[in-house]
Design a protein around this motif. Structure first.
Motif: not given
Length: 722
Positions: A106, A462, A408, A457, A454-455, A403, A459, A633
């Protein structure tokens, strides 16, 4: 900064005293940023740079106008490109490259984005927009933050040459050229009044902005333009006053100028950094020094001779590179905490070494290329797109890598009760509540070292924007008092949520349950201003005494509750991070904090209870000792790195609210089971990130808890109003 770059292509000899003034400016900036005692105001070196830059650039443009009768804008911008872009681009690319290795994803993404803003000379606009403050040590500082000053200069020089060109054309119109005398250049009588108007407008704007929006005033080009204008004014009046300055007057000007800068460096603190009336002292001091040393005939003033000694001239030559390198080295070295004095001394040594190499092998070859073809205007102007393309490519690389770091391109699955292994452990009493069971499974998987999904919510890249929004009713401005129904605007029931940002973070959940059950929802949330009836300070003015705006807002909220007569009023808030003032107006001692908090909550419960059919407390969430992004991150992190033990101090504040609720028989909603299990809490539940930082719940996770929150509040409430 151009003020830091040598002006070797000028036809006149380089003034040694200006090189010495550059040296002083950059040295006090470095000393201030590196925490040298007694130089807390060393940041005024940047203001001195502005004055020098305005002087030198204006002098260069005036010489061209006097020589040729016009100004070539392409030639001007080509010169600037050769002088500023090579070294600046090197530092930008090197900083992003080191960030690829040192920083979590990040922060890497932020730094690479900062590099793009800096490349397009808009860093000041960017940092003003994100509310950056050099003097706020709680923020994560950007290693490219100092590029704001270079952006201010370049934005000023988009307009200033055009203004001078207009003055040249006006001079021609007023005094047409004579064939026997050649071009008449630029009339000072035309330019000086225009410049004085610019300086006065900028100074006035800065004075107003400093009192209303200090961050904008600090970074604004228009609020800083008067400082460059002072330097330009010295260049404009120099031909008139230089012959009238006697040696004694020059010495007096030089001594007064040095004294003004020295006094500012020693006595100024962060509180005067944006005040034009205060900054006028070092700015005028720099102007006095420039005037004192101008075209001296005979013996120079002592101060000018001291400024011009060889070591000072060398530091002045390197000053641009010194300025560019010193800040990223410090910020990247202190990414995990403040380093020791010996390490800082080593960083200063590294700054000087890198600056010498940059000056010798980057600045000088581009500024004075040996091949005459490389001095062409076209090649100079091509540096702008070439630099932009290069930095954008670096940003793209960093973005892809960031990412990659947060999974990502991976396929690690979300945590579920089924895949966590918790059901196979007979020692665990798995909750029948879906949300609580998923928390248990996530913490159980963390104990086993499971991979971060990995995915996620939202991100992890963000999280800064992951808190629920307030919609049309933003009560951050002191005078904001609008009322905005949310949820189901046509609903027959009414719900009020009152609190600070720790109430705001639950809006997505309240919106969901309000729409589901037919409630008109009103969110009276003001950052930093909790609902507990306390006299507190303001985070942005900790030494200014009690914050009058917060009790005013609380009184207004109580009046709105009385008008709305809601079916349900929910209070939520954190213990203040600012001083709490007792009835005697003095800051409360830490041992009395809990009792004062409890009494404040009790008064607020009592204030809304007569107008509400039901009152509830939504207890504050546990606080972590670090931000969620720090583990999500970071290279090589797994779920075990993303758990924490609640901060004890904030837990004590939360228990004060619980005692108050118990004393008033107020319903309590406790969110700890939705975040913690067995005295540990988690930043990841299932495939959701729970916190945006270390104490605010993400909008995504809050919304997922709407059903559980409604059940805990007893929604829907059937109180005979439907």
């Amino acid at each position: 900064m151009q003020a830091l770059t040598p002006t070797a292509s000028e036809p006149h000899r380089q003034r040694a005293d200006i090189q010495g003034l550059r040296a002083i400016a950059v040295l006090v900036v470095i000393a201030s940023h590196y925490g040298l005692p007694g130089l807390g105001g060393g940041y005024v070196g940047v203001d001195v740079f502005f004055v020098i830059s305005g002087f030198l650039i204006t002098q260069l443009l005036l010489r061209e106008a006097d020589r040729s009768g016009t100004l070539s804008l392409p030639r001007f911008y080509a010169r600037r490109a050769r002088r500023i872009l090579p070294a600046a681009t090197l530092v930008l690319v090197a900083t992003v490259a080191v960030s690829l290795v040192l920083l979590p994803a990040n922060e890497l993404l932020d730094v690479s984005g900062d590099a793009v803003w800096a490349t397009f000379f808009a860093a000041n606009i960017h940092f003003a927009a994100v509310g950056t403050d050099y003097f706020d040590q709680d923020r994560v500082l950007s290693p490219l933050q100092h590029f704001w000053s270079l952006s201010v200069e370049e934005q000023f020089y988009l307009a200033w040459p055009l203004i001078l060109l207009g003055c040249v054309l006006l001079t021609r119109w007023r005094r047409p050229d004579r064939t026997d005398q050649g071009p008449r250049g630029l009339s000072r009588a035309v330019a000086v009044p225009i410049l004085l108007a610019v300086v006065a407008a900028s100074f006035g704007y800065g004075a107003v902005a400093a009192g209303t929006d200090a961050t904008n005033a600090y970074f604004s080009t228009f609020a800083r333009a008067w400082e460059l204008g002072v330097g330009a004014a010295v260049a404009l009046v120099l031909p008139v006053v230089r012959t009238r300055l006697r040696p004694a007057a020059r010495t007096a000007l030089a001594v007064a100028g040095l004294a003004a800068i020295a006094f500012a460096c020693v006595s100024f603190g962060g509180h005067v950094q944006v005040s034009p009336s205060a900054m006028a002292l070092p700015v005028l001091g720099a102007g006095a020094l420039l005037l004192a040393g101008a075209e001296v005939v005979g013996r120079e003033p002592v101060s000018s001779r001291l400024l011009g000694v060889p070591p000072m001239r060398v530091v002045g030559d390197w000053s641009y590179s010194l300025y560019l390198w010193h800040w990223p080295l410090l910020v990247l070295a202190e990414r995990d905490g403040e380093v020791s004095a010996p390490v800082r001394l080593g960083l200063v040594g590294a700054t000087f070494l890198l600056s010498y190499l940059t000056y010798r092998f980057v600045e000088t070859p581009f500024r004075n290329p040996r091949n005459p073809r490389n001095r062409s205007v076209r090649r100079g102007l091509l540096l702008y797109p070439a630099t932009a393309v290069g930095v954008v490519l670096v940003w793209g690389t960093a973005s892809v890598y960031a990412h990659y770091l947060v999974g990502g391109f991976g396929d690690d699955p979300a945590i579920t009760v089924g895949n966590s292994g918790i059901r196979q452990d007979t020692s665990v009493d798995l909750s029948k509540d879906r949300a609580v069971a998923l928390v248990q499974a996530s913490l159980y998987a963390a104990d086993q070292g499971a991979a971060i999904p990995s995915s996620l919510r939202p991100s992890p890249l963000e999280l800064d924007e992951a808190v629920a929004g307030v919609g049309d009713c933003d009560y951050s401005p002191p005078d904001a008092r609008q009322v905005c129904p949310r949820g189901d605007p046509t609903g027959e029931r009414t719900l009020v949520l009152w609190g600070d940002s720790h109430a705001q973070m639950w809006i997505s959940a309240f919106d969901e349950l309000a729409r589901e059950h037919g409630y008109r929802a009103y969110y009276f949330v003001k950052p930093l201003c909790g609902p507990a009836d306390l006299s507190i300070g303001h985070e942005n003015a900790p030494d200014a005494g009690p914050w009058d705006g917060c009790p005013d807002f609380r009184e207004w909220v109580v009046d709105r509750v009385a008008e709305l007569s809601p079916d349900l009023t929910v209070l939520a808030g954190a213990g203040p991070n600012v001083p709490i003032y007792g009835p005697d107006g003095q800051v409360t001692a830490s041992q009395d904090r809990g009792d004062l908090l409890q009494a404040g909550w009790e008064r607020s419960f009592d204030a809304v209870a007569p107008y509400s059919d039901s009152v509830a407390l939504l207890r504050d969430v546990p606080w972590a000792n670090r931000n969620a992004a720090g583990c999500l991150t970071r290279r090589g992190a797994d779920l075990s790195d993303c758990t924490f033990t609640p901060d004890r101090g904030h837990e004590r504040d939360a228990y004060a609210s619980l005692r108050a609720a118990e004393s008033r028989d107020v319903r309590v909603v406790r969110p700890e089971p939705w975040l913690c299990w067995r005295d540990r809490c988690t930043f990841v539940v299932g495939d959701m990130v729970t916190y945006t930082d270390n104490n605010h719940v993400t909008a995504v996770y809050a919304e997922s808890l709407a059903e559980e929150l409604g059940r805990a509040l007893g929604v829907p409430l059937d109180l005979g109003r439907s």
